[in-house]
Design a protein around this motif. Structure first.
Motif, PDB file in Angstrom:
ATOM      1  N   GLU A 172     -50.680  12.112  11.351  1.00  0.00           N
ATOM      2  CA  GLU A 172     -52.107  12.327  11.601  1.00  0.00           C
ATOM      3  C   GLU A 172     -53.006  11.696  10.542  1.00  0.00           C
ATOM      4  O   GLU A 172     -53.962  10.995  10.871  1.00  0.00           O
ATOM      5  CB  GLU A 172     -52.401  13.820  11.701  1.00  0.00           C
ATOM      6  CG  GLU A 172     -53.832  14.115  12.073  1.00  0.00           C
ATOM      7  CD  GLU A 172     -54.074  15.579  12.334  1.00  0.00           C
ATOM      8  OE1 GLU A 172     -55.143  15.889  12.884  1.00  0.00           O
ATOM      9  OE2 GLU A 172     -53.222  16.420  11.997  1.00  0.00           O
ATOM     10  N   ILE A 173     -52.710  11.939   9.279  1.00  0.00           N
ATOM     11  CA  ILE A 173     -53.591  11.443   8.221  1.00  0.00           C
ATOM     12  C   ILE A 173     -53.650   9.917   8.196  1.00  0.00           C
ATOM     13  O   ILE A 173     -54.741   9.345   8.204  1.00  0.00           O
ATOM     14  CB  ILE A 173     -53.209  12.049   6.852  1.00  0.00           C
ATOM     15  CG1 ILE A 173     -53.538  13.550   6.865  1.00  0.00           C
ATOM     16  CG2 ILE A 173     -53.951  11.355   5.722  1.00  0.00           C
ATOM     17  CD1 ILE A 173     -53.129  14.291   5.621  1.00  0.00           C
ATOM     18  N   ASN A 226     -56.872  18.208   6.706  1.00  0.00           N
ATOM     19  CA  ASN A 226     -55.555  18.202   7.346  1.00  0.00           C
ATOM     20  C   ASN A 226     -54.420  18.565   6.402  1.00  0.00           C
ATOM     21  O   ASN A 226     -53.407  19.102   6.845  1.00  0.00           O
ATOM     22  CB  ASN A 226     -55.292  16.836   7.988  1.00  0.00           C
ATOM     23  CG  ASN A 226     -56.136  16.640   9.211  1.00  0.00           C
ATOM     24  OD1 ASN A 226     -56.124  17.448  10.127  1.00  0.00           O
ATOM     25  ND2 ASN A 226     -56.917  15.584   9.225  1.00  0.00           N
ATOM     26  N   SER A 227     -54.572  18.301   5.115  1.00  0.00           N
ATOM     27  CA  SER A 227     -53.481  18.631   4.198  1.00  0.00           C
ATOM     28  C   SER A 227     -53.614  20.023   3.584  1.00  0.00           C
ATOM     29  O   SER A 227     -52.608  20.645   3.264  1.00  0.00           O
ATOM     30  CB  SER A 227     -53.380  17.584   3.089  1.00  0.00           C
ATOM     31  OG  SER A 227     -54.566  17.548   2.340  1.00  0.00           O
ATOM     32  N   LEU A 228     -54.844  20.535   3.448  1.00  0.00           N
ATOM     33  CA  LEU A 228     -55.017  21.810   2.756  1.00  0.00           C
ATOM     34  C   LEU A 228     -55.646  22.923   3.588  1.00  0.00           C
ATOM     35  O   LEU A 228     -55.267  24.083   3.448  1.00  0.00           O
ATOM     36  CB  LEU A 228     -55.899  21.597   1.510  1.00  0.00           C
ATOM     37  CG  LEU A 228     -55.386  20.613   0.461  1.00  0.00           C
ATOM     38  CD1 LEU A 228     -56.417  20.436  -0.633  1.00  0.00           C
ATOM     39  CD2 LEU A 228     -54.067  21.080  -0.103  1.00  0.00           C
ATOM     40  N   LEU A 229     -56.616  22.600   4.425  1.00  0.00           N
ATOM     41  CA  LEU A 229     -57.426  23.648   5.047  1.00  0.00           C
ATOM     42  C   LEU A 229     -57.078  23.978   6.496  1.00  0.00           C
ATOM     43  O   LEU A 229     -57.486  25.024   6.989  1.00  0.00           O
ATOM     44  CB  LEU A 229     -58.910  23.248   4.975  1.00  0.00           C
ATOM     45  CG  LEU A 229     -59.465  23.032   3.566  1.00  0.00           C
ATOM     46  CD1 LEU A 229     -60.892  22.541   3.634  1.00  0.00           C
ATOM     47  CD2 LEU A 229     -59.360  24.295   2.747  1.00  0.00           C
ATOM     48  N   ALA A 230     -56.373  23.109   7.181  1.00  0.00           N
ATOM     49  CA  ALA A 230     -56.084  23.354   8.596  1.00  0.00           C
ATOM     50  C   ALA A 230     -55.133  24.537   8.741  1.00  0.00           C
ATOM     51  O   ALA A 230     -54.068  24.583   8.125  1.00  0.00           O
ATOM     52  CB  ALA A 230     -55.472  22.110   9.232  1.00  0.00           C
ATOM     53  N   SER A 231     -55.544  25.500   9.566  1.00  0.00           N
ATOM     54  CA  SER A 231     -54.702  26.679   9.767  1.00  0.00           C
ATOM     55  C   SER A 231     -53.562  26.393  10.747  1.00  0.00           C
ATOM     56  O   SER A 231     -52.469  26.916  10.615  1.00  0.00           O
ATOM     57  CB  SER A 231     -55.548  27.850  10.266  1.00  0.00           C
ATOM     58  OG  SER A 231     -56.192  27.485  11.471  1.00  0.00           O
ATOM     59  N   VAL A 232     -53.824  25.548  11.727  1.00  0.00           N
ATOM     60  CA  VAL A 232     -52.814  25.174  12.715  1.00  0.00           C
ATOM     61  C   VAL A 232     -52.697  23.658  12.713  1.00  0.00           C
ATOM     62  O   VAL A 232     -53.697  22.955  12.830  1.00  0.00           O
ATOM     63  CB  VAL A 232     -53.215  25.673  14.124  1.00  0.00           C
ATOM     64  CG1 VAL A 232     -52.197  25.226  15.153  1.00  0.00           C
ATOM     65  CG2 VAL A 232     -53.368  27.176  14.135  1.00  0.00           C
ATOM     66  N   GLN A 233     -51.486  23.162  12.577  1.00  0.00           N
ATOM     67  CA  GLN A 233     -51.250  21.721  12.556  1.00  0.00           C
ATOM     68  C   GLN A 233     -50.541  21.341  13.851  1.00  0.00           C
ATOM     69  O   GLN A 233     -49.397  21.688  14.054  1.00  0.00           O
ATOM     70  CB  GLN A 233     -50.409  21.356  11.325  1.00  0.00           C
ATOM     71  CG  GLN A 233     -50.474  19.927  10.933  1.00  0.00           C
ATOM     72  CD  GLN A 233     -51.846  19.506  10.447  1.00  0.00           C
ATOM     73  OE1 GLN A 233     -52.531  20.235   9.751  1.00  0.00           O
ATOM     74  NE2 GLN A 233     -52.261  18.337  10.859  1.00  0.00           N
ATOM     75  N   HIS A 234     -51.259  20.623  14.737  1.00  0.00           N
ATOM     76  CA  HIS A 234     -50.693  20.228  16.022  1.00  0.00           C
ATOM     77  C   HIS A 234     -49.876  18.948  15.932  1.00  0.00           C
ATOM     78  O   HIS A 234     -48.978  18.723  16.721  1.00  0.00           O
ATOM     79  CB  HIS A 234     -51.810  20.036  17.055  1.00  0.00           C
ATOM     80  CG  HIS A 234     -52.640  21.260  17.261  1.00  0.00           C
ATOM     81  ND1 HIS A 234     -52.169  22.401  17.854  1.00  0.00           N
ATOM     82  CD2 HIS A 234     -53.928  21.531  16.922  1.00  0.00           C
ATOM     83  CE1 HIS A 234     -53.114  23.316  17.893  1.00  0.00           C
ATOM     84  NE2 HIS A 234     -54.195  22.819  17.320  1.00  0.00           N
TER      85      HIS A 234
END
Length: 120
Positions: free
Chosen positions: A40-41, A26-34
């Motif tokens: 979230e974390i 969620n902090s580095l690899l997610a291309s889209v953050q909903h």
């Protein structure tokens, strides 16, 4: 290596793996953050972090809670697999939550037998 140590190691590996996966993805690899990262974390890792101490100490009741908690992360993994952009994340969640389930279930079973055997 005895069976309890094997299952507890699987439980700890899966639990810490889930925490690490959620943070890294969620902090580095997610291309889209909903959802915002600050929400979230902590929402996803707080229940897992609460389990770490009891799992580390070998508390049978915490292992039972870990079994129940793993089912929530399994459902999350199945939900995430449906999104093509996050499919790898979903599969990793499923793999680690199944490991958490199996390790915690077997550890709780062994620890429960030991605790009831001592009382008799």
């Amino acid at each position: 290596m005895n069976k309890l140590a094997l299952w507890r190691n699987l439980t700890l590996f899966s639990l810490l793996g889930l925490i690490g996966l959620i943070i890294v993805w969620n902090s580095l690899l997610a291309s889209v953050q909903h959802v915002p990262l600050w929400l979230e974390i902590p929402l996803l890792i707080a229940p897992l972090v609460l389990l770490v101490r009891g799992i580390w100490q070998g508390n049978a009741q915490t292992h039972v809670f870990a079994v129940l908690m793993s089912l929530l992360y399994l459902m999350l993994g199945i939900w995430v697999v449906l999104d093509p952009q996050e499919r790898l994340y979903g599969y990793a969640l499923i793999f680690l939550s199944v490991g958490l389930y199996a390790g915690a279930f077997m550890s709780a079973k062994i620890l429960g037998k030991r605790n009831t055997g001592d009382a008799a």
